[in-house]
Design a protein around this motif. Sequence first.
Motif, short mmCIF file in Angstrom:
data_model
loop_
_atom_site.label_atom_id
_atom_site.label_comp_id
_atom_site.label_asym_id
_atom_site.label_seq_id
_atom_site.Cartn_x
_atom_site.Cartn_y
_atom_site.Cartn_z
N ALA A 143 0.83 -1.21 0.00
CA ALA A 143 0.00 0.00 0.00
C ALA A 143 0.87 1.26 0.00
O ALA A 143 0.55 2.25 -0.68
CB ALA A 143 -0.93 -0.02 1.22
N LEU A 144 2.00 1.26 0.76
CA LEU A 144 2.93 2.40 0.75
C LEU A 144 3.51 2.61 -0.64
O LEU A 144 3.70 3.75 -1.10
CB LEU A 144 4.04 2.17 1.78
CG LEU A 144 3.65 2.31 3.25
CD1 LEU A 144 4.81 1.90 4.14
CD2 LEU A 144 3.24 3.76 3.56
N ALA A 145 3.82 1.51 -1.30
CA ALA A 145 4.36 1.62 -2.66
C ALA A 145 3.34 2.25 -3.59
O ALA A 145 3.67 3.06 -4.47
CB ALA A 145 4.76 0.22 -3.16
N VAL A 146 2.04 1.85 -3.39
CA VAL A 146 0.98 2.44 -4.22
C VAL A 146 0.91 3.94 -3.95
O VAL A 146 0.78 4.76 -4.88
CB VAL A 146 -0.37 1.75 -3.93
CG1 VAL A 146 -1.51 2.51 -4.61
CG2 VAL A 146 -0.34 0.31 -4.41
N ASN A 147 0.96 4.36 -2.66
CA ASN A 147 0.92 5.79 -2.31
C ASN A 147 2.11 6.52 -2.93
O ASN A 147 1.98 7.64 -3.46
CB ASN A 147 0.93 5.96 -0.80
CG ASN A 147 -0.48 6.05 -0.23
OD1 ASN A 147 -1.45 5.97 -0.99
ND2 ASN A 147 -0.61 6.19 1.08
N ALA A 148 3.31 5.91 -2.84
CA ALA A 148 4.51 6.55 -3.40
C ALA A 148 4.34 6.73 -4.90
O ALA A 148 4.66 7.79 -5.47
CB ALA A 148 5.74 5.69 -3.09
N GLY A 149 3.84 5.73 -5.58
CA GLY A 149 3.62 5.84 -7.01
C GLY A 149 2.60 6.91 -7.33
O GLY A 149 2.72 7.62 -8.34
N THR A 150 1.58 7.04 -6.43
CA THR A 150 0.52 8.02 -6.67
C THR A 150 1.08 9.44 -6.59
O THR A 150 0.80 10.28 -7.47
CB THR A 150 -0.60 7.82 -5.63
OG1 THR A 150 -1.14 6.49 -5.78
CG2 THR A 150 -1.71 8.83 -5.84
N VAL A 151 1.85 9.75 -5.53
CA VAL A 151 2.37 11.12 -5.38
C VAL A 151 3.37 11.43 -6.49
O VAL A 151 3.48 12.57 -6.96
CB VAL A 151 3.00 11.32 -3.98
CG1 VAL A 151 1.95 11.18 -2.90
CG2 VAL A 151 4.14 10.36 -3.73
#
Length: 754
Positions: A143-151
């Motif tokens: 989920a953190l990786a998804v957030n990082a990709g999102t920002v």
Amino acid sequence: MFNSIRKDYSLKIKTFLIKVTTPSDLTDEEGIRYWQERLLLVFLFAGVVLGFVVCLASVALSIKEDLWGVAVVDTIIYAWVVVLFFCRSFPFVIRAVSVSLISYVLGMVLLLTIGPFGGGPVWLFVFPVIVAILLGLRSALGALAVNAGTVILIGILLQSGYMEWDYSTTNPVEKWIVISLNFMLLNSIVTISIAVISGRIQGLLNQQKSMLVSLEEKHSELLESNFQLKREMVERNQAEDALLESEEKYRLLVENQNDLVVKVDKKWRLLYVSPKYCETYGKDEEELLGKNILPLVHEEDRSRITKSLERLHYPPYTAQHEERNLTKDGWRWFSWVAKGLLNEEGQLEAFVSVGRDITDRKQTEEEKQALENQLQRSQKMEAMGLMAGGVAHDLNNILSGIVSYPELILMDLPDDSPLRKPIKTIQESGMKAVNVVSDLLTIARGVAIGKEVLSLNSIVEEYLSSAEHQKLKTVSPIVTFKFQLDSELLNINCSPPHIKKTLMNLVANASEAIEGAGTVTISTESRYLDEPFKAYEEVKIGEYSVLSVTDDGTGISPEDLEKIFEPFYTKKVMGRSGTGLGLAIVWNMVQDHQGYINVMSSEKGTIFELYFPVTREEVAAAKENIPLEDYLGQGEKILVVDDEERQIEIACGMLTKLGYNAKSVQSGEEAIEYVKKHSVDLMVLDMVMHKGINGRETYEKIISIHPGQKAIIASGYAKTKEVEFTQKLGAGKYIKKPYTLEKIGIAVKEELEK
């Protein structure tokens, strides 16, 4: 009061909240899984209750700002939250991923539409935190990786100009980078911390669970050990109680039962005797212990019992036998069941035996066997009687010519004719043959007809003065014949010729049973029995005239005693006397007189006792000989009905000599046709005709044509029920073939004069 109501409502609300946020299919023993499920329900419940207000405000604002896409997304997300809350049958992972994605989608929508100063960053921040709580560290890192990709994606869009927010600011990309780095730092710290704490909690819970399981196992083992120990103590106490109870029951059973119980060693000495055994033998325990049991067993049974008990040496080490034992009440029958007791080497050292008194059963069996033997004897005698009756009938027809024709010829011969003597000899020989046939007929039951009241004394006296007895005295000159007659003997209703024949046979047998010199005694007496008397047959209560014939010969063996009354059974020397019918005649005659026989025999001699029921009637006056002139006819028409041509010739010849008009037919059918056309004064009707209907059927049909038709009945058989039935229809006297002039003449005359 207000505080009480508030507390009550607070408690109800708390109870309700706990109920709706508690999984129904899990317990807190499941560890972190239970709490993850419960936190998911809390998230969903909050989303359903609070999300309604947020959704309502967001949709209203979106419509006002003309952001219809946001309004639709908010509505769909809220509806999905409601579905996830109420549809708990969905798998946990699907519901957890759905809640996490809702947080991510809300964050993206708000971030793209409103910008970084809306609620978007907050929802994106919450997204990996929810994943960490519900799905663990590995999913949280994803989920953190998804957030990082999102920002990073939003930064690229801002840099390239494809996306911009409604407010202006200097250096938006640089500021976004700084904001994103701070966001990801804090988001990572919080998410990873929560995931690590959650994992540690899971580990501690698992460790605690393992410890609890181990403790429970130890506790179970201790409980099992404690239970086993208690059970063993209970079982031991129960075994001790059961042993005491068993010993008490055994003692009560042995000491109070009706069966006898003994323990005997291999040398036949008594080791134990039950109280019932002592009572049965009338001795104390001290008198019996150590004594040998064989002297108490009947001498005839000892070898058989010894052989039976040999089975105790071999599997299954049991034996069963019946024996006679000498008790205080004399010899009694016992049934014994023995069980061998073996030593450590498997050798017999003693046996226990249980005995039961079966004397009554033995007596019952003996009585039953006696009745069966009596029934078999009766059936055999009846069968032999039927056979003898049939043979006698045919012989009578054959002998009729030999007996009847000489009488007719002698009537026509002059007194000085040289033929009279040989013809007279033929007639006498024929009469002797008739007597033999009469013996055969006597075996057939029911021949003792023409009974009259007489005293046995008169029959004995008549026999003693008869030619038959004088001849017997000549044949056995060294045998003494004595008689002891009761002067007050009661009368009986009997057939004198048959009683005389019976007496003659008994006396003849008695004299032949004596080897050398001896004595035969004929005696009579009146005897009253006030209870049944078990003899050769069981004699019932009543008054009897008893005829006894006693000899001091060698006696009759028990084996022969069972068969002496059977026809043709004899041990006499062939040609010396008789045909083996003598005692069969005795037996049948006694049965025909409703009497009984008792036979007692030993090495010192034999006694035959015949019991005849008495009558209180007086003896009738003696009959005088009837002269020929008194039974001559006067031309009356007589119809002879017989299927034997020779019998017709004899009967018609005699009737003609007597002055009658004799006619004949050879069947019942011919007789019926004859009387339809001609009237007759009397019929001589043969009962047994092998051609067509018999005499009874013939007479039935004739009296339907000529009611009251007179008839007499003739037959070579003994008097039967058919004869009696015909006489009830109206027929007259019954005469037995072969015909004699006097017999047929008197019968016809008496019937015509009725």
